[in-house]
Design a protein around this motif. Structure first.
Motif, PDB file in Angstrom:
ATOM      1  N   PHE A 196       0.851  -1.185   0.000  1.00  0.00           N
ATOM      2  CA  PHE A 196       0.000   0.000   0.000  1.00  0.00           C
ATOM      3  C   PHE A 196       0.886   1.234   0.000  1.00  0.00           C
ATOM      4  CE2 PHE A 196       0.810  -0.541   4.554  1.00  0.00           C
ATOM      5  CZ  PHE A 196       1.061   0.754   4.960  1.00  0.00           C
ATOM      6  N   GLY A 197       0.353   2.317  -0.534  1.00  0.00           N
ATOM      7  CA  GLY A 197       1.089   3.578  -0.520  1.00  0.00           C
ATOM      8  C   GLY A 197       0.644   4.471  -1.656  1.00  0.00           C
ATOM      9  N   LEU A 198       1.503   5.413  -1.972  1.00  0.00           N
ATOM     10  CA  LEU A 198       1.364   6.266  -3.137  1.00  0.00           C
ATOM     11  C   LEU A 198       2.480   5.867  -4.086  1.00  0.00           C
ATOM     12  CD1 LEU A 198       1.135   9.614  -1.110  1.00  0.00           C
ATOM     13  CD2 LEU A 198      -0.749   8.066  -1.686  1.00  0.00           C
ATOM     14  N   ASN A 199       2.479   6.396  -5.300  1.00  0.00           N
ATOM     15  CA  ASN A 199       3.575   6.056  -6.187  1.00  0.00           C
ATOM     16  C   ASN A 199       4.893   6.577  -5.621  1.00  0.00           C
ATOM     17  OD1 ASN A 199       5.134   7.180  -9.040  1.00  0.00           O
ATOM     18  ND2 ASN A 199       4.682   5.022  -8.749  1.00  0.00           N
ATOM     19  N   HIS A 200       5.921   5.740  -5.631  1.00  0.00           N
ATOM     20  CA  HIS A 200       7.246   6.064  -5.077  1.00  0.00           C
ATOM     21  C   HIS A 200       7.156   6.422  -3.596  1.00  0.00           C
ATOM     22  CE1 HIS A 200       9.324   7.067  -9.189  1.00  0.00           C
ATOM     23  NE2 HIS A 200       8.855   5.838  -9.112  1.00  0.00           N
ATOM     24  N   PHE A 201       6.181   5.809  -2.893  1.00  0.00           N
ATOM     25  CA  PHE A 201       5.963   6.185  -1.497  1.00  0.00           C
ATOM     26  C   PHE A 201       5.086   5.101  -0.865  1.00  0.00           C
ATOM     27  CE2 PHE A 201       4.642   8.541   2.168  1.00  0.00           C
ATOM     28  CZ  PHE A 201       5.447   9.660   2.286  1.00  0.00           C
ATOM     29  N   GLY A 202       5.681   3.932  -0.544  1.00  0.00           N
ATOM     30  CA  GLY A 202       4.837   2.873  -0.013  1.00  0.00           C
ATOM     31  C   GLY A 202       5.612   1.751   0.639  1.00  0.00           C
ATOM     32  N   TRP A 203       4.872   0.695   1.034  1.00  0.00           N
ATOM     33  CA  TRP A 203       5.433  -0.399   1.813  1.00  0.00           C
ATOM     34  C   TRP A 203       4.834  -1.738   1.384  1.00  0.00           C
ATOM     35  CZ3 TRP A 203       3.886   4.306   3.560  1.00  0.00           C
ATOM     36  CH2 TRP A 203       4.816   5.081   4.272  1.00  0.00           C
ATOM     37  N   TRP A 204       5.687  -2.779   1.347  1.00  0.00           N
ATOM     38  CA  TRP A 204       5.234  -4.144   1.136  1.00  0.00           C
ATOM     39  C   TRP A 204       4.859  -4.748   2.490  1.00  0.00           C
ATOM     40  CZ3 TRP A 204       8.890  -1.966  -1.961  1.00  0.00           C
ATOM     41  CH2 TRP A 204       8.759  -2.137  -3.350  1.00  0.00           C
ATOM     42  N   THR A 205       3.676  -5.336   2.573  1.00  0.00           N
ATOM     43  CA  THR A 205       3.208  -5.929   3.834  1.00  0.00           C
ATOM     44  C   THR A 205       3.195  -7.451   3.781  1.00  0.00           C
ATOM     45  OG1 THR A 205       0.886  -5.862   3.124  1.00  0.00           O
ATOM     46  CG2 THR A 205       1.765  -3.908   4.238  1.00  0.00           C
ATOM     47  N   SER A 206       3.383  -8.010   2.585  1.00  0.00           N
ATOM     48  CA  SER A 206       3.412  -9.458   2.448  1.00  0.00           C
ATOM     49  C   SER A 206       4.065  -9.827   1.134  1.00  0.00           C
ATOM     50  CB  SER A 206       1.988 -10.028   2.499  1.00  0.00           C
ATOM     51  OG  SER A 206       1.971 -11.413   2.200  1.00  0.00           O
ATOM     52  N   ILE A 207       4.892 -10.892   1.162  1.00  0.00           N
ATOM     53  CA  ILE A 207       5.477 -11.465  -0.046  1.00  0.00           C
ATOM     54  C   ILE A 207       5.361 -12.980   0.091  1.00  0.00           C
ATOM     55  CG2 ILE A 207       7.501 -11.681  -1.535  1.00  0.00           C
ATOM     56  CD1 ILE A 207       7.488  -8.908   0.982  1.00  0.00           C
ATOM     57  N   LYS A 208       4.406 -13.554  -0.607  1.00  0.00           N
ATOM     58  CA  LYS A 208       4.142 -14.991  -0.495  1.00  0.00           C
ATOM     59  C   LYS A 208       4.366 -15.691  -1.832  1.00  0.00           C
ATOM     60  CE  LYS A 208       0.592 -14.807   3.140  1.00  0.00           C
ATOM     61  NZ  LYS A 208      -0.823 -15.126   3.478  1.00  0.00           N
ATOM     62  N   ASP A 209       4.677 -16.996  -1.757  1.00  0.00           N
ATOM     63  CA  ASP A 209       4.701 -17.785  -2.984  1.00  0.00           C
ATOM     64  C   ASP A 209       3.304 -18.354  -3.239  1.00  0.00           C
ATOM     65  OD1 ASP A 209       4.391 -20.013  -1.320  1.00  0.00           O
ATOM     66  OD2 ASP A 209       6.525 -20.535  -1.386  1.00  0.00           O
ATOM     67  N   LYS A 210       3.153 -19.081  -4.315  1.00  0.00           N
ATOM     68  CA  LYS A 210       1.829 -19.565  -4.713  1.00  0.00           C
ATOM     69  C   LYS A 210       1.262 -20.583  -3.723  1.00  0.00           C
ATOM     70  CE  LYS A 210       2.111 -17.148  -8.505  1.00  0.00           C
ATOM     71  NZ  LYS A 210       1.387 -15.868  -8.630  1.00  0.00           N
ATOM     72  N   GLU A 211       2.147 -21.192  -2.932  1.00  0.00           N
ATOM     73  CA  GLU A 211       1.691 -22.151  -1.935  1.00  0.00           C
ATOM     74  C   GLU A 211       1.320 -21.478  -0.614  1.00  0.00           C
ATOM     75  OE1 GLU A 211       4.615 -22.846  -3.845  1.00  0.00           O
ATOM     76  OE2 GLU A 211       3.129 -23.829  -5.130  1.00  0.00           O
ATOM     77  N   GLY A 212       1.518 -20.146  -0.567  1.00  0.00           N
ATOM     78  CA  GLY A 212       1.130 -19.409   0.631  1.00  0.00           C
ATOM     79  C   GLY A 212       2.228 -19.204   1.649  1.00  0.00           C
ATOM     80  N   HIS A 213       3.469 -19.585   1.328  1.00  0.00           N
ATOM     81  CA  HIS A 213       4.563 -19.392   2.283  1.00  0.00           C
ATOM     82  C   HIS A 213       4.947 -17.913   2.324  1.00  0.00           C
ATOM     83  CE1 HIS A 213       8.133 -20.443   4.637  1.00  0.00           C
ATOM     84  NE2 HIS A 213       8.786 -19.582   3.884  1.00  0.00           N
ATOM     85  N   GLU A 214       5.024 -17.369   3.519  1.00  0.00           N
ATOM     86  CA  GLU A 214       5.321 -15.950   3.712  1.00  0.00           C
ATOM     87  C   GLU A 214       6.828 -15.729   3.857  1.00  0.00           C
ATOM     88  OE1 GLU A 214       5.239 -12.487   3.551  1.00  0.00           O
ATOM     89  OE2 GLU A 214       3.138 -12.852   4.138  1.00  0.00           O
ATOM     90  N   TYR A 215       7.369 -14.800   3.053  1.00  0.00           N
ATOM     91  CA  TYR A 215       8.802 -14.510   3.058  1.00  0.00           C
ATOM     92  C   TYR A 215       9.132 -13.146   3.667  1.00  0.00           C
ATOM     93  CZ  TYR A 215       9.304 -18.452  -0.149  1.00  0.00           C
ATOM     94  OH  TYR A 215       9.292 -19.699  -0.710  1.00  0.00           O
ATOM     95  N   LEU A 216       8.141 -12.452   4.220  1.00  0.00           N
ATOM     96  CA  LEU A 216       8.370 -11.099   4.724  1.00  0.00           C
ATOM     97  C   LEU A 216       9.500 -11.056   5.753  1.00  0.00           C
ATOM     98  CD1 LEU A 216       7.268  -8.132   4.616  1.00  0.00           C
ATOM     99  CD2 LEU A 216       5.898  -8.734   6.616  1.00  0.00           C
ATOM    100  N   ASP A 217       9.472 -11.966   6.718  1.00  0.00           N
ATOM    101  CA  ASP A 217      10.495 -11.945   7.773  1.00  0.00           C
ATOM    102  C   ASP A 217      11.882 -12.237   7.216  1.00  0.00           C
ATOM    103  OD1 ASP A 217       8.625 -11.313   9.686  1.00  0.00           O
ATOM    104  OD2 ASP A 217       8.357 -13.385  10.397  1.00  0.00           O
ATOM    105  N   GLN A 218      11.976 -13.196   6.298  1.00  0.00           N
ATOM    106  CA  GLN A 218      13.271 -13.544   5.708  1.00  0.00           C
ATOM    107  C   GLN A 218      13.849 -12.364   4.932  1.00  0.00           C
ATOM    108  OE1 GLN A 218      13.203 -17.032   3.187  1.00  0.00           O
ATOM    109  NE2 GLN A 218      15.224 -16.598   2.307  1.00  0.00           N
TER     110      GLN A 218
END
Length: 442
Positions: A196-218
């Motif tokens: 979420f954010g504005l253009n050139h002004f935002g944050w990723w809150t989740s990065i998952k693969d297709k199986e649902g594994h969350e990589y945000l912490d890594q």
């Protein structure tokens, strides 16, 4: 897939045009073309690239009708998609956008702060002109706009052409996602993000693969040590020395707000003094581009024309720009592609103004983008975003009203500028530099 499409690239003299053309050729199996045109109001500049690309097209895709023109009727008649990447004032004005603020002790950057505001005011008229040409000559055409500064351009389109078929998109999240995919040993296509954010002004809150594994912490752990710097470089646009410093700076951005992964452009708002202290007023990013990509692209074009062949092709492909084909396919074939888009909020971020142009994941089909709900966002991010979105709104209001006062207020409101006094002095210098491009301000 029997249908073939007609595309016009608006900004045919851009250094990015050859890479976009090559990218389109690489994706003809996914997005077939019958016609490809270039349009620019600078005949000489476009002609250098157009002549070389005509050779390339004849050798690699002779079945596609290719042309380049400065006539809007010829360019926009019978087209399905307009891919727009214009730069009003070219790199000469970008250099002014960067150097004038630095002379006032303020960051000089093409899309952020006073430089972005100056560029935005130049871009509005050019974008509206393109939209009007498109609607006059090909009313069913869609415009895929990735012209900078995208935030101001998108707000201007919302205000001045609210019913137009314009899709605003940015390549920066795509480039950063490529780096994230390297960090976790995946490909970008295997990952799905929330942002979420504005253009050139935002944050990723989740990065998952297709199986649902969350990589945000890594990824967060990696960025805390290395920023977004990676050991393998897979793109050409974001690998220059200044960009490497930008990727490294992400670790400092994360330190301020470790909850989410930051867009690298936040450095201009959270560390403006640091950026100024590391800037060279005599040699900015504009000079880096003019002496690098600008020279390389036009030298390559002249070489192809002199040889009379594109064999051993001198042009680099903008592989990360395949997102443009993904967007065109989503509209053309109703693929319901999931993409980050710049859209009117309308509740996508629950506790943010509905009329703000935000950047969020959308499902894109033949009716355009449908934003995905991101829920409520925390106060720190929301407050930063509100301040910045009001800057962008006031810039567009200043353009529409011809208001010096509102533009001064917009500059004063920007986190990149320390005081109203500095904002006024900067504004007066920017008005003088942009007198051939900006509307008259009273």
């Amino acid at each position: 897939m029997n249908k073939k499409f007609s595309v016009v690239i608006a900004g045919g003299g851009s250094t990015f045009t050859p890479g976009i053309v090559r990218m389109l050729l690489e994706n003809l199996d996914r997005f077939p073309l019958r016609t490809l045109k270039l349009y620019d109001n600078d005949e000489e500049r476009q002609g250098i690239l157009g002549e070389a690309l005509a050779i390339l097209m004849k050798e690699q895709a002779p079945e596609i009708d290719f042309s380049y023109t400065t006539d809007p009727e010829e360019a926009f008649t019978d087209v399905d998609f307009c891919m727009a990447h214009i730069r009003v004032g070219k790199y000469a004005m970008r250099e002014q956008d960067e150097k004038i603020p630095l002379n006032h002790g303020v960051i000089g950057q093409e899309t952020c702060g006073p430089g972005g505001i100056a560029y935005g005011l130049r871009s509005i008229g050019g974008m509206i002109e393109l939209i009007d040409y498109m609607e006059k000559y090909s009313p069913e055409c869609w415009m895929l706009n990735y012209s900078n500064p995208a935030a101001i351009v998108a707000e201007a389109c919302r205000v001045l052409r609210p019913d137009s078929k314009v899709l605003n998109i940015c390549d920066m999240p795509v480039g950063t996602l490529r780096r994230m995919s390297q960090i976790v040993g995946k490909t970008p296509d295997e990952l799905e993000v929330r942002y979420f954010g504005l253009n050139h002004f935002g944050w990723w809150t989740s990065i998952k693969d297709k199986e649902g594994h969350e990589y945000l912490d890594q990824i967060r752990e990696y960025v805390a040590e290395n920023g977004y710097l990676t050991t393998v470089e897979v793109e050409t646009q974001h690998t220059d020395p200044s960009w490497q410093q930008t990727h490294k700076k992400a670790k400092d951005l994360l330190a301020v707000n470790p909850r989410y992964l930051p867009n690298t452009y936040l450095k201009y708002y959270l560390y403006p003094d640091d950026e100024v202290s590391h800037s060279d007023c005599s040699y900015t990013r504009a000079n880096e581009v003019m002496n690098g990509r600008e020279k390389e692209v036009f030298d390559a074009a002249r070489t192809i024309t002199e040889k009379g062949t594109a064999a051993g092709d001198e042009f680099h492909i903008d592989s990360h720009a395949s997102f443009i084909v993904d967007l065109a396919r989503a509209i053309a074939f109703n693929t319901h592609e999931r993409m980050l888009m710049i859209v009117e909020n309308n509740g996508a971020i629950a506790n943010f103004p509905d009329d703000a142009m935000v950047e969020v994941p959308c499902i894109v089909g033949n009716d355009g983008p449908e934003p995905l709900a991101q829920g409520k966002i925390p106060d720190f991010e929301k407050t930063l975003m509100y301040q910045q979105v009001m800057v962008e709104k006031m810039v567009v209001e200043a353009y529409v009203e011809g208001s010096y006062q509102k533009l001064w207020q917009a500059l004063t409101l920007s986190k990149t500028i320390p005081s109203a006094g500095v904002a006024k002095n900067l504004l007066d210098d920017l008005i003088e530099a942009n007198k051939d491009f900006w509307p008259e301000l009273n």
